[in-house]
Design a protein around this motif. Structure first.
Motif, PDB file in Angstrom:
ATOM      1  N   MET A 171     -25.813  25.189  32.351  1.00 43.05           N
ATOM      2  CA  MET A 171     -26.742  26.252  32.734  1.00 43.05           C
ATOM      3  C   MET A 171     -25.950  27.409  33.341  1.00 43.05           C
ATOM      4  O   MET A 171     -24.791  27.232  33.729  1.00 43.05           O
ATOM      5  N   PRO A 172     -26.582  28.593  33.458  1.00 41.21           N
ATOM      6  CA  PRO A 172     -25.849  29.729  34.051  1.00 41.21           C
ATOM      7  C   PRO A 172     -25.345  29.417  35.463  1.00 41.21           C
ATOM      8  O   PRO A 172     -25.890  28.555  36.159  1.00 41.21           O
ATOM      9  N   ALA A 173     -24.325  30.148  35.868  1.00 41.82           N
ATOM     10  CA  ALA A 173     -23.754  30.076  37.208  1.00 41.82           C
ATOM     11  C   ALA A 173     -23.225  28.676  37.534  1.00 41.82           C
ATOM     12  O   ALA A 173     -23.315  28.213  38.678  1.00 41.82           O
ATOM     13  N   HIS A 174     -22.679  28.019  36.513  1.00 40.65           N
ATOM     14  CA  HIS A 174     -22.037  26.708  36.682  1.00 40.65           C
ATOM     15  C   HIS A 174     -22.978  25.635  37.209  1.00 40.65           C
ATOM     16  O   HIS A 174     -22.552  24.703  37.894  1.00 40.65           O
ATOM     17  N   ASN A 175     -24.244  25.798  36.910  1.00 42.28           N
ATOM     18  CA  ASN A 175     -25.209  24.730  37.193  1.00 42.28           C
ATOM     19  C   ASN A 175     -25.370  23.877  35.948  1.00 42.28           C
ATOM     20  O   ASN A 175     -24.874  24.220  34.865  1.00 42.28           O
ATOM     21  N   ARG A 176     -26.083  22.754  36.097  1.00 42.42           N
ATOM     22  CA  ARG A 176     -26.320  21.844  34.971  1.00 42.42           C
ATOM     23  C   ARG A 176     -27.726  21.302  35.067  1.00 42.42           C
ATOM     24  O   ARG A 176     -28.323  21.288  36.143  1.00 42.42           O
ATOM     25  N   LEU A 177     -28.229  20.873  33.936  1.00 37.11           N
ATOM     26  CA  LEU A 177     -29.529  20.193  33.945  1.00 37.11           C
ATOM     27  C   LEU A 177     -29.305  18.815  33.323  1.00 37.11           C
ATOM     28  O   LEU A 177     -29.005  18.704  32.136  1.00 37.11           O
ATOM     29  N   LEU A 178     -29.368  17.791  34.184  1.00 38.29           N
ATOM     30  CA  LEU A 178     -29.154  16.415  33.727  1.00 38.29           C
ATOM     31  C   LEU A 178     -30.493  15.853  33.261  1.00 38.29           C
ATOM     32  O   LEU A 178     -31.502  15.968  33.969  1.00 38.29           O
ATOM     33  N   VAL A 179     -30.486  15.245  32.087  1.00 38.50           N
ATOM     34  CA  VAL A 179     -31.700  14.656  31.516  1.00 38.50           C
ATOM     35  C   VAL A 179     -31.484  13.153  31.416  1.00 38.50           C
ATOM     36  O   VAL A 179     -30.501  12.708  30.813  1.00 38.50           O
TER      37      VAL A 179
END
Ligand SMILES: C[S@@+](CC[C@H](N)C(=O)[O-])C[C@H]1O[C@@H](n2cnc3c(N)ncnc32)[C@H](O)[C@@H]1O
Length: 213
Positions: free
Chosen positions: A200-208
């Motif tokens: 995700m933007p800005a070095h974030n993540r979305l873990l599913v």
């Protein structure tokens, strides 16, 4: 990343939510089933909840907060015009939910549990409670969706995340950016199978993670 409290109005507002709500919704569109029933943990300002319900039809988005933060969240939700919601979407009153308190988890079964920017605020010891509670309320095949910064085996994905981690730990040693691999391993032991790790933007993540049948 913390929501600001504007004392005069007692209304929460998170600039980060304004930046990340669009990119998060784009990922949710790929993963949520039609007519999705979602439980959100640590809803904060309610900005994600209201935006998603305004943009996506047929969404029932149940917000929640720690009991001490519930009134501020509810005050914010009450500023949302019901007429602004997408067709057949619902944004019910927020419920109290402290993740480490198993009695506070709802009995209702949901299609997804969503939580943004909570893993680094919760003490590490509370993450198994987050996973176990989610596994209890998710239908088989339902999804736990966790948004925020994570590192891998202690290696940060960006200097800004390392600096954020140091900042959090200086505020409270119990806070800190969490390890995605460790979290996924814990979750697997609690009935949740890692399915995706979306950048995700800005070095974030979305873990599913998916609730095993
Ligand atoms: C950094 S804020 C994120 C808020 C919002 N999700 C966002 O993305 O802006 C962390 C949130 O987690 C909530 N929180 C902290 N500890 C919690 C706990 N033990 N159980 C439930 N929520 C908790 C806080 O009240 C706060 O709203």
């Amino acid at each position: 990343m913390m929501a600001e409290v504007r004392p005069a109005e007692r209304v929460l507002f998170s600039p980060a939510c304004e930046r990340n709500k669009g990119p998060i919704l784009a990922v949710l569109q790929d993963w949520l089933p039609p007519q999705a029933r979602v439980l959100e943990i640590g809803s904060g300002s309610g900005q994600h909840a209201s935006y998603f319900c305004q943009q996506r039809a047929g969404l029932l988005w149940q917000t929640s907060e720690r009991p001490e933060a519930l009134a501020d969240l509810q005050a914010q939700l009450e500023t949302v015009d019901p007429a602004s919601l997408a067709p057949h979407s619902q944004l019910p009153a927020a419920i109290p939910l402290e993740v480490t308190c198993s009695e506070q988890w709802p009995r209702t079964i949901v299609d997804a549990v969503f939580s943004a920017n909570t893993c680094h605020i919760l003490p590490a010891a509370a993450l198994p409670a987050l996973c176990a509670g989610s596994a209890r309320v998710l239908r088989p095949g339902g999804l736990l969706l966790l948004y925020g910064p994570f590192h891998d085996g202690g290696v940060h994905t960006a200097p800004s995340n390392a600096a954020f981690d140091d900042h959090l730990r200086s505020l409270d040693p119990a806070m800190g950016v969490r390890d995605a691999l460790e979290l996924q391993e814990q979750a697997r032991g609690l009935g949740l199978e890692p399915m995706a790790d979306v950048a995700m933007p800005a070095h974030n993540r979305l873990l599913v993670l998916e609730r095993r049948p």
